[in-house]
Design a protein around this motif. Structure first.
Motif, PDB file in Angstrom:
ATOM      1  N   MET A  13     -30.225  -5.927  39.926  1.00 39.06           N
ATOM      2  CA  MET A  13     -29.992  -7.085  39.517  1.00 39.06           C
ATOM      3  C   MET A  13     -29.979  -8.045  40.743  1.00 39.06           C
ATOM      4  SD  MET A  13     -26.379  -8.410  38.137  1.00 39.06           S
ATOM      5  CE  MET A  13     -26.488  -7.548  36.609  1.00 39.06           C
ATOM      6  N   ASP A  14     -30.557  -9.099  40.594  1.00 37.68           N
ATOM      7  CA  ASP A  14     -30.558 -10.124  41.893  1.00 37.68           C
ATOM      8  C   ASP A  14     -29.143 -10.758  41.998  1.00 37.68           C
ATOM      9  OD1 ASP A  14     -33.398 -12.015  40.429  1.00 37.68           O
ATOM     10  OD2 ASP A  14     -33.317 -10.090  41.661  1.00 37.68           O
ATOM     11  N   ASP A  49     -27.765 -13.306  40.074  1.00 43.92           N
ATOM     12  CA  ASP A  49     -27.223 -13.181  38.522  1.00 43.92           C
ATOM     13  C   ASP A  49     -25.712 -12.698  38.738  1.00 43.92           C
ATOM     14  OD1 ASP A  49     -29.678 -13.478  37.600  1.00 43.92           O
ATOM     15  OD2 ASP A  49     -30.148 -11.301  37.795  1.00 43.92           O
ATOM     16  N   TYR A  89     -29.847 -10.408  25.118  1.00 42.30           N
ATOM     17  CA  TYR A  89     -29.727  -9.943  26.637  1.00 42.30           C
ATOM     18  C   TYR A  89     -30.984  -9.444  27.171  1.00 42.30           C
ATOM     19  CZ  TYR A  89     -24.881 -11.475  27.374  1.00 42.30           C
ATOM     20  OH  TYR A  89     -23.692 -12.430  27.473  1.00 42.30           O
ATOM     21  N   ARG A  90     -31.456  -8.418  26.113  1.00 46.20           N
ATOM     22  CA  ARG A  90     -32.615  -7.703  26.512  1.00 46.20           C
ATOM     23  C   ARG A  90     -33.808  -8.928  26.973  1.00 46.20           C
ATOM     24  NH1 ARG A  90     -31.194  -3.956  22.235  1.00 46.20           N
ATOM     25  NH2 ARG A  90     -32.118  -5.176  20.681  1.00 46.20           N
ATOM     26  N   TRP A 113     -33.280 -11.604  28.070  1.00 48.91           N
ATOM     27  CA  TRP A 113     -32.875 -12.276  29.410  1.00 48.91           C
ATOM     28  C   TRP A 113     -33.430 -11.525  30.384  1.00 48.91           C
ATOM     29  CZ3 TRP A 113     -31.296 -16.439  31.743  1.00 48.91           C
ATOM     30  CH2 TRP A 113     -30.556 -16.251  33.223  1.00 48.91           C
ATOM     31  N   TYR A 114     -33.004 -10.187  30.319  1.00 51.39           N
ATOM     32  CA  TYR A 114     -33.459  -9.308  31.372  1.00 51.39           C
ATOM     33  C   TYR A 114     -34.971  -8.847  31.544  1.00 51.39           C
ATOM     34  CZ  TYR A 114     -28.483  -8.933  32.855  1.00 51.39           C
ATOM     35  OH  TYR A 114     -27.419  -9.301  33.317  1.00 51.39           O
ATOM     36  N   GLY A 140     -37.320 -12.245  37.828  1.00 48.88           N
ATOM     37  CA  GLY A 140     -36.206 -12.825  38.614  1.00 48.88           C
ATOM     38  C   GLY A 140     -36.615 -14.375  38.791  1.00 48.88           C
ATOM     39  N   ARG A 182     -35.625 -16.234  35.577  1.00 47.99           N
ATOM     40  CA  ARG A 182     -34.264 -16.377  35.406  1.00 47.99           C
ATOM     41  C   ARG A 182     -33.384 -17.532  36.320  1.00 47.99           C
ATOM     42  NH1 ARG A 182     -34.108 -10.407  35.154  1.00 47.99           N
ATOM     43  NH2 ARG A 182     -33.196 -10.336  37.050  1.00 47.99           N
TER      44      ARG A 182
END
Length: 292
Positions: A1-2, A5, A41-42, A44-45, A49, A52
């Motif tokens: 995860m960045d 985020d 959410y899937r 989104w991820y 990066g 987002r």
């Protein structure tokens, strides 16, 4: 995860609850809502990066994605709309109340009207909602109002004007005296209140369900302060409530009464939509009927 985020856990849970509520109100079933939010959410991820980081307001992006998925399911016969879909576990009382409000709406309510109503009820920006539904903003407002009128007609059909007036006046007394028990007793167990701040005033962004939570939210909103008043007034052809700060109308409230109790509240707080109420009248009274 960045690192970009990273979000406080409380904010994350509030965001997910908001998205679940939107999906539940659209589809009428908590497990279908869970699936939609998980898919959002899937997606989104699934973004890079960099992609987002370019999303200015992730919650808005997710809400738009949830709305689009729900509309896709509603457009497919048999998907996402039936209360009899398979599922395990019992939803909370709040979830059941939310589902009842939608699932007791006329089955003929078109998808566009339902979507416009739900997005408006959850405080989604008009431009975002219009983009999801694929309609211009003025048309979206008309769709939301049509859906509201259908729901209102369903809930108030059996109430006489005299009884409606009596219930509304009793609600006013309870609010003015800040009597929470009295107000709660005047509400249906599955009562819902909708707030429309239009993004121009700080207001709850989603519906509140259940007699005590609704009573608490109204008493907080209408708490007595210097220069504030709450009076009865004709709203949409029936007795409603008008709140003022000094001479300025700050809220117009319509009430749907069924079986001698309030089934739904519609609270207009949007200053743009209250302009007609704040125009000077020849008799010095409040402005014309307005539609929350």
């Amino acid at each position: 995860m960045d690192r970009g985020d990273a979000v406080p856990i409380a904010e994350l849970w509030e965001e997910r609850r908001y998205l679940l509520d939107v999906a539940h109100w659209m589809l009428g079933h908590p497990e279908a809502a869970d699936g939609v939010v998980d898919e959002a959410y899937r997606r989104w991820y699934g973004l890079s990066g960099e992609a987002r980081r370019q999303v200015a307001v992730p919650r808005s992006w997710l809400a738009k994605t949830v709305g689009g998925i729900c509309l896709g399911r509603l457009a497919t016969p048999g998907r996402g709309t039936s209360v009899h879909e398979a599922g395990h576990g019992r939803p909370s009382e709040v979830e059941e109340a939310a589902g009842r409000v939608v699932l007791t709406a006329p089955e003929s309510l078109p998808t566009a009207e339902r979507a416009a109503f739900v997005f408006r009820a959850f405080g989604m920006a008009p431009g975002t909602a219009a983009d999801i539904v694929g309609r211009a903003e003025p048309e979206l407002a008309e769709l939301a109002e049509r859906a509201r009128q259908l729901l209102q007609a369903q809930r108030t059909r059996s109430t006489t004007p005299r009884r409606h007036d009596a219930v509304v006046r009793a609600v006013r007394r309870a609010c003015v005296t800040e009597d929470g028990d009295m107000l709660t007793a005047l509400l249906s167990p599955d009562v819902t209140v909708f707030f429309d701040g239009g993004g121009k005033i700080r207001a709850l962004t989603g519906p509140v369900h259940g007699s005590r939570p609704v009573a608490d939210s109204l008493l907080t909103l209408l708490a007595r302060r210097p220069h504030t008043t709450l009076t009865t007034h004709s709203v949409n052809g029936r007795t409603g409530l008008v709140a003022r700060y000094g001479r300025l109308v700050t809220a117009v409230i319509s009430l749907d009464v069924a079986n001698d109790r309030v089934a739904q509240f519609w609270v207009m707080l949007n200053p743009d939509k209250l302009r007609s109420w704040n125009r000077p009248c020849a008799d010095g009274g409040a402005g014309p009927d307005a539609s929350p």
